[in-house]
Structures are given as C-alpha cells and as structure tokens.
Design an enzyme around this catalytic site. Structure first.
Site, PDB file in Angstrom:
ATOM      1  N   GLN A 114       0.836  -1.205   0.000  1.00 18.88           N
ATOM      2  CA  GLN A 114       0.000   0.000   0.000  1.00 18.88           C
ATOM      3  C   GLN A 114       0.871   1.254   0.000  1.00 18.88           C
ATOM      4  OE1 GLN A 114      -3.697   0.152   0.307  1.00 18.88           O
ATOM      5  NE2 GLN A 114      -3.118   2.163  -0.472  1.00 18.88           N
ATOM      6  N   ASP A 169      -6.726   6.521   7.929  1.00 21.16           N
ATOM      7  CA  ASP A 169      -7.047   5.094   7.791  1.00 21.16           C
ATOM      8  C   ASP A 169      -8.170   4.808   8.797  1.00 21.16           C
ATOM      9  OD1 ASP A 169      -6.980   2.345   7.355  1.00 21.16           O
ATOM     10  OD2 ASP A 169      -5.077   2.012   8.402  1.00 21.16           O
ATOM     11  N   CYS A 214      -6.249   4.534   2.340  1.00 22.37           N
ATOM     12  CA  CYS A 214      -5.974   3.229   1.727  1.00 22.37           C
ATOM     13  C   CYS A 214      -7.262   2.483   1.385  1.00 22.37           C
ATOM     14  CB  CYS A 214      -5.089   2.393   2.645  1.00 22.37           C
ATOM     15  SG  CYS A 214      -5.739   2.233   4.323  1.00 22.37           S
TER      16      CYS A 214
END
Ligand code: CP
Ligand code: NVA
Length: 315
Positions: A131, A230, A270
C-alpha cells in the site's frame, strides 16, 4: 532468496526501478505486459478480509502470465492445527511464490524461514508495504511528469497522517518516509503513539527518522502536501471499537482540517473508508481526494513489485 515483507526490503534505487516499471505497465496495460511470471503459480494466502489487495494481486499475477491460487486460511489444515512450518514447506513444493495477509508479522517471517519461495506481505498487523509503495507512486505521478524522477518529486514533501498512529499504515509511513526522505507528521490521541517495534525497525535499517507526533491535528496538517487517514478500528481491533471511536473523534479529516493543510493538498485513504468516522463524505468526494487512483495503482505497483522480485531472485 529475496522477499518483500517491509518497505526497506528494497533499496531506494530498487524503489525507483519499481516505480518506473509500474508506470510503464500502467501505460501499456491491455496491450503488452512482460510475462514475468510465465509458467509460475503464486499462492494468495489470506487470514483477513480484503477487496483491493486480493483482487489486484489475483489480476496482477494473471496479467504477468502466472496462475494465481486463492487460499483462504480458514479452509486450510492450518486452521485445524497444522503448523506454519509444515504449511510453508508443503506450499513451497507447489507454488513459485506466496502473497500473504495475516495478523502477526512474525508469521510472514516464519514462512520465509521454512518455505523456499519468495514471500510478499499483503498486510500484517505491523506493516502494509504494498500500500505504501502505491501511495508514494500515486503522489509521484501527480508531482512529476517523468517516471525516472519520481523519487526526487517526493523528497522533502510533508504528509500528515491522522487517527490511529500506532496502526500498520502509520508504521509503513514511518518506514517508507524515512527510506524516501518524506516528512511524516502523525497526529492521534494519547496512547496511540508509534510503538517501540517501528522505532527499532528504523534503527535496524540504519535510517534517520523523518516522523514526528503531535496530539494537535491542526499542527500536523499545517503545510502538509497530502493528508492521509485510515480506519480507526483495524482488522483484529474490533473489541476496542467503542473506545477508539470516541478517542479518535478529534482527528476526523473534514473540510475545515483540509483547509488548514497547504493549498492544493491531496487527500488519501488506503480504503475501505468509514465515512462519518475517520473522514467526512464531502472530503472523500472532493477534488482533493485521489482515493480511487490510489486503489487502481495497487495493481500496477504490485505487478512491478512481483516482476522486480522475480528478476532479483533470478540474480
Ligand atoms: N487497502 C487495502 O489493503 O484494501 P483491502 O483490505 O480491501 O485489500
Ligand atoms: N489499518 C487497516 C488497513 C486496511 C487496509 C487494517 O489493518 O485493517
């Protein structure tokens, strides 16, 4: 045998090569892809849920001429007590490589110790290197028109990471940022500061830290070229959900916080996102948001990582 378990498993020069390959593969997708994995079967072993990683690796292995073999950990004898060491040895007799998503990072290391094929980290509780390479690649695409200068375009930029600054993504920014000279400004509640393990990893890799931590989100985003968040409840942390949602509320990325960043700053995540928790829907939908470019680039970047690993292991 080379593996890809952490950001620093490739040198800066190798990352530059991976980015150039990813850019070329992105450009020529559907027309020509070097068949780096021809006649190979790669296992994709998942202990946790996944949408992007699972599908992009499955498609990526196939596009490189290989045969992806999906392995749900729940369906293997592993889930009935077969040891990791025996599983690694057995799978190495069938497969040419393994992509693994798991809880403890040490499981990946065990696979490298007992298996005899390259292992790629598709997310552990400690790191998510595929990622982070993708995220830096996605930014470099925006900041440089020339893929041979992607790393230079990242140098000295400031990234703000808000929320759970002890999670795998925060750790990956700390390690990847130090490798590529990117400033990482982390902001989250007390008790969620980066842990000893990532600090030790930087020392082991002899990298100077480029990260800082503040409990003040406005300070973290000031002058930031990109704001990242996130989920507040990573996979495996569900028991702490109620506490985390309360504690992390001040770190929500919303319009006001984006305004406090540098003008023209990007927003990244992400994914999967929980709108209304770590980020508001208007930020996700704003022109600053490049989350779907990010998601797409997982495919190109991971294909380049697999191709590079194959070449490195051939010597
Ligand atoms: N970003 C990411 O790894 O997504 P998945 O969990 O869907 O694979
Ligand atoms: N920190 C998140 C990342 C998901 C891609 C998790 O581990 O669940």
């Amino acid at each position: 045998m080379r593996h890809f378990l952490k950001e620093t498993d490739f040198s800066r020069e190798e990352v530059a090569g991976v980015f150039a390959t990813a850019a070329a593969m992105k450009q020529s997708r559907g027309r020509h892809t070097p068949p780096s994995l021809a006649h190979q079967s790669w296992g994709l072993l998942f202990f946790k849920k996944s949408t992007r990683t699972r599908v992009s690796f499955q498609v990526g292995v196939a596009e490189l001429g290989g045969n992806p073999v999906m392995l749900n950990a729940d369906e293997l004898q592993l889930s009935r007590g077969e040891t990791t060491s025996d599983t690694a040895r057995v799978l190495s007799r069938y497969l040419h490589g393994l992509v693994i998503r798991c809880y403890e990072h040490s499981l990946l290391e065990e696979f490298t110790r007992f298996g005899s094929v390259p292992v790629v980290n598709a997310l552990s509780d400690f790191l998510h290197p595929c990622q982070i390479y993708t995220d830096f690649f996605t930014l470099a695409e925006r900041w440089s028109g020339d893929s041979s200068r992607y790393l230079e375009s990242l140098k000295g930029k400031k990234i703000a990471f808000l929320g759970d600054t002890a999670c795998n993504m925060a750790n990956s920014f700390i390690l990847g940022g130090a490798l590529l000279d990117v400033e990482i400004s982390l902001s989250g509640p007390a008790g969620f500061e980066p842990g000893e393990k990532i600090i030790d990893q930087l020392k082991q890799d002899k990298l100077s830290p480029t990260w800082s931590f503040t409990q003040d989100p406005a300070e973290a985003v000031r002058g930031a070229d990109m704001v990242y968040t996130d989920v507040w409840v990573s996979m495996g942390m569900e028991a702490e959900k109620a506490d985390r949602l309360k504690l992390m509320q001040p770190y929500q990325v919303n319009g006001a916080l984006m305004k406090a960043a540098k003008s023209g700053a990007y927003f990244m995540h992400c994914l999967p996102a929980h709108a209304g928790e770590e980020v508001t829907q208007d930020v996700l939908d704003s022109p600053a948001s490049i989350i779907f470019d990010q998601a797409e680039n997982r495919l190109h970047t991971q294909k380049a990582i697999l191709a590079h690993l194959g070449a490195a292991n051939r010597g």
